[in-house]
Design an enzyme around this catalytic site. Structure first.
Site, short mmCIF file in Angstrom:
data_model
loop_
_atom_site.label_atom_id
_atom_site.label_comp_id
_atom_site.label_asym_id
_atom_site.label_seq_id
_atom_site.Cartn_x
_atom_site.Cartn_y
_atom_site.Cartn_z
N TYR A 77 -8.10 5.97 2.83
CA TYR A 77 -8.23 7.18 1.04
C TYR A 77 -7.62 8.15 0.94
O TYR A 77 -7.50 8.75 -0.23
CB TYR A 77 -9.75 7.48 2.10
CG TYR A 77 -10.85 6.17 1.28
CD1 TYR A 77 -10.56 5.47 -0.25
CD2 TYR A 77 -11.47 5.05 2.24
CE1 TYR A 77 -11.55 4.06 -0.01
CE2 TYR A 77 -12.00 4.17 1.30
CZ TYR A 77 -11.51 3.25 1.21
OH TYR A 77 -12.66 2.40 0.98
N LEU A 109 -29.12 3.83 -7.16
CA LEU A 109 -29.32 4.55 -8.65
C LEU A 109 -28.38 4.42 -9.17
O LEU A 109 -27.38 5.22 -8.49
CB LEU A 109 -30.18 5.51 -8.29
CG LEU A 109 -31.55 5.54 -7.57
CD1 LEU A 109 -32.13 6.50 -7.45
CD2 LEU A 109 -32.14 4.58 -8.30
N LEU A 157 -14.79 -1.03 -2.94
CA LEU A 157 -13.60 -2.07 -2.83
C LEU A 157 -13.00 -2.95 -2.58
O LEU A 157 -13.12 -2.95 -1.34
CB LEU A 157 -12.20 -0.61 -2.49
CG LEU A 157 -10.78 -0.82 -2.93
CD1 LEU A 157 -10.24 0.73 -3.86
CD2 LEU A 157 -9.91 -1.58 -2.48
N SER A 176 -21.27 3.95 -9.59
CA SER A 176 -21.75 4.55 -10.83
C SER A 176 -21.98 6.58 -10.50
O SER A 176 -21.58 6.62 -9.81
CB SER A 176 -23.41 4.34 -9.49
OG SER A 176 -23.76 4.81 -8.37
N HIS A 215 -19.19 2.76 -5.03
CA HIS A 215 -19.70 1.63 -3.60
C HIS A 215 -18.96 0.39 -3.37
O HIS A 215 -19.54 0.35 -2.22
CB HIS A 215 -20.54 1.57 -4.86
CG HIS A 215 -21.64 1.86 -5.19
ND1 HIS A 215 -22.91 2.13 -4.53
CD2 HIS A 215 -21.60 2.62 -5.91
CE1 HIS A 215 -24.10 3.33 -6.05
NE2 HIS A 215 -23.22 3.44 -6.62
#
Length: 235
Positions: A196, A139, A152, A92, A150
């Site tokens: 990451y 949000l 994976l 998001s 958010h």
């Protein structure tokens, strides 16, 4: 540039087949696309399989899944193999360079950690125009330039095959074609940092959030102006 310019990164991963060689009524062998509310059940089923055996909980429950897939489906990506969802990312928009920090006299009353997602309950005591942790986790800020990743998740039978890294790579290439997006951010446990980093994320420092003995690392990957200018990439 618009979302249309990013479509090459959402097309099927397999080479096109001439109409004469295609079988009728068959599904693509492998396909990447944005998710929608019709995928919410499949997303939750995959998520439940991925997380329940580890933590006993899911990072996003059906209502949260539908929430993000309704508000910002273009910031999600699913990997489908013969019509079955095998991996997904949900993101998001956020309107800060980094995720929330607590600089007021808040008391963290409860926290649960699921993968790289943290759900917190906070007792607000003496805040001075600071953002709540829950805001960053729930949000969607349409005017934001930061994508908050958010979750994976990869289906169990497709793990240890590089699916997570491949999906993240395609997702970041997709974001690089969106003119308003400048960076992707996430929080993860230290053991996930190498994963990451291989995808291009860099450590921003320790998160302000700690849960008991657990600490977390905030990571960021710049995406603006870094599209790979390949022929026919559409960027």
């Amino acid at each position: 540039m618009s979302v249309v310019s990013a479509l090459p990164f959402l097309k099927p991963a397999h080479a096109p087949v001439s109409p004469g060689r295609q079988r009728r009524h068959t599904l693509p062998a492998s396909e990447f696309r944005s998710l929608n509310t019709e995928d919410a059940v499949s997303v939750f089923e995959l998520e439940r399989e991925a997380f329940m055996s580890v933590s006993g909980e899911c990072p996003l429950y059906p209502d949260e899944v539908r929430h993000f897939l309704t508000l910002c489906p273009e910031l999600s990506m699913g990997w489908f193999v013969e019509g079955t969802l095998v991996a997904f990312i949900i993101g998001s928009l956020w309107d800060q360079d980094r995720l929330t920090t607590v600089s007021c006299d808040d008391e963290l009353t409860d926290a649960s950690v699921y993968g790289d997602v943290i759900f917190c309950s906070i007792e607000m005591n003496n805040c001075h125009d600071t953002l709540s942790l829950q805001d960053a986790l729930t949000l969607h800020r349409p005017r934001g330039t930061t994508v908050h990743v958010h979750a994976l998740a990869v289906r169990r039978t497709f793990r240890q095959q590089g699916k997570g890294s491949t999906l993240m790579w395609r997702y970041l290439q997709y974001l690089r074609c969106l003119p308003h997006v400048r960076r992707a951010v996430l929080m993860c446990e230290p053991l996930l940092v190498p994963f990451y980093q291989k995808s291009g994320f860099v450590v921003q420092g320790p998160s302000e959030i700690t849960v008991g003995p657990l600490t977390f690392v905030e990571m960021q990957c710049p995406v603006r102006g870094h599209a790979f200018m390949r022929r026919n990439s559409g960027c």
